[in-house]
Design a protein around this motif. Sequence first.
Motif, PDB file in Angstrom:
ATOM      1  N   ALA A 114      -3.540  -0.904  -3.027  1.00 25.48           N
ATOM      2  CA  ALA A 114      -3.721  -0.930  -2.098  1.00 25.48           C
ATOM      3  C   ALA A 114      -2.428   0.280  -1.867  1.00 25.48           C
ATOM      4  CB  ALA A 114      -3.604  -1.676  -0.677  1.00 25.48           C
ATOM      5  N   PRO A 243      -6.272  -1.241   2.040  1.00 23.70           N
ATOM      6  CA  PRO A 243      -7.328  -1.110   0.421  1.00 23.70           C
ATOM      7  C   PRO A 243      -7.809   0.314   0.521  1.00 23.70           C
ATOM      8  CG  PRO A 243      -8.075  -2.124   2.188  1.00 23.70           C
ATOM      9  CD  PRO A 243      -6.588  -1.478   2.939  1.00 23.70           C
ATOM     10  N   TYR A 259      -9.529  -5.411   3.077  1.00 24.28           N
ATOM     11  CA  TYR A 259      -9.340  -6.052   2.093  1.00 24.28           C
ATOM     12  C   TYR A 259     -10.583  -6.610   1.594  1.00 24.28           C
ATOM     13  CZ  TYR A 259      -5.016  -5.266   2.547  1.00 24.28           C
ATOM     14  OH  TYR A 259      -2.920  -4.365   2.617  1.00 24.28           O
ATOM     15  N   ASP A 278      -4.247  -5.588  -5.884  1.00 24.08           N
ATOM     16  CA  ASP A 278      -3.700  -5.796  -4.637  1.00 24.08           C
ATOM     17  C   ASP A 278      -5.058  -5.037  -3.509  1.00 24.08           C
ATOM     18  OD1 ASP A 278      -1.130  -5.642  -4.971  1.00 24.08           O
ATOM     19  OD2 ASP A 278      -0.277  -4.201  -4.432  1.00 24.08           O
ATOM     20  N   LYS A 282      -3.025  -9.167   0.718  1.00 28.47           N
ATOM     21  CA  LYS A 282      -1.824  -8.450   0.851  1.00 28.47           C
ATOM     22  C   LYS A 282      -0.692  -9.235   1.586  1.00 28.47           C
ATOM     23  CE  LYS A 282      -4.084 -10.070   5.284  1.00 28.47           C
ATOM     24  NZ  LYS A 282      -5.358  -9.065   6.405  1.00 28.47           N
TER      25      LYS A 282
END
Length: 309
Positions: A114, A243, A259, A278, A282
């Motif tokens: 992300a 992301p 995500y 990532d 989060k």
Amino acid sequence: MDDGVHNVIIIGSGPAGYTAGLYAARAMLDPLMFAGYMSGGQLMLTSDVENFPGYPSGIGGPDMMVHMREQAERFGLEIQDKNVERVDFSERPFGIWVEGEEYRTESVIICTGAEAIWLGVEGEEAQKGRGISTCATCDGAFFRDQEVIVVGGGDSAMEEATFLTRFASKVTIIHRREGFRASKVMYERAVSHPKIDIMTHRHIKRWLSDENGLSGAILEDPRDGSEQEIACTGAFIAIGHKPMTGFLDGEVEMDESGYILHSEHTMTSTPGVFAAGDVVDKRYRQAITAAGMGCQAAMDVEKWLEEQH
Ligand code: NAP
């Protein structure tokens, strides 16, 4: 089209990707990685990493990524520094398109990470990774006894500001409106801290720097356009992350922010497609947690491939 079907293709090359590559290579899966044009992920923007176990004197983020890459290559990870353009997960083997060429694979590990959202205002580019950071956990300790600001009004901003009080002499949170998105408990913890000041109704108009680096910012009140200057030698932008999942075009289930969601261990809603780091996380967003999840994903792939035969 590249000939043959790969066992596993890893997309992305931060700590999650390299660790997945290391484990998959050692499991004799002959993994292929598309590392992206800018390989290494967010660690490439960090100066010293002091919280990854095993480096008692710390290590530069980019150096650490070079080490992880070399270690995985030593065991046979094949790496191409190219971006994946699109994927087709509708049938197996899956299709992955890179610079117009099609690759086929039995399984995929997505580790594209992300990226922190930056403000994009004047003076920011030159100070990225120096006076201006998006990670207090990574860079906060460099601002000991200095005055810093944190931009944002969510939980991340409150958390960063509270964390920074360990080092900084004063922390000012700059938020663009009156109301805060942050949870009450995290907001209260920040506002009640004697080192933290909060300024609402302020945008960063531009960053100021001198020969020593960042020296402050010009703030603007969006209600009347009035401007004022604030002095600071460090600034942390905490206005959210996004992301890197755009190229997936909805081929695996994601949450409302994009995500990727795990459905079983590190496997996504599409059997054979796994995700780590990532791009699914989060909450923690640390090199060590991403590396750990990369390891888990490679082990899950190995087991899943065995079950298919
Ligand atoms: P967030 O909740 O989306 O908050 C982003 C903040 O940045 C908002 O206050 C927003 O202002 C502001 N902002 C956005 N764009 C901006 C811009 N261009 N200029 C100035 N300000 C801007 O993001 P987050 O704080 O990163 O949190 C993301 C998620 O992670 C949340 O669900 C949060 O609860 C969670 N989280 C949890 C923890 C924890 O529990 N320990 C810690 C961190 C994050 P507006 O309000 O005006 O839109």
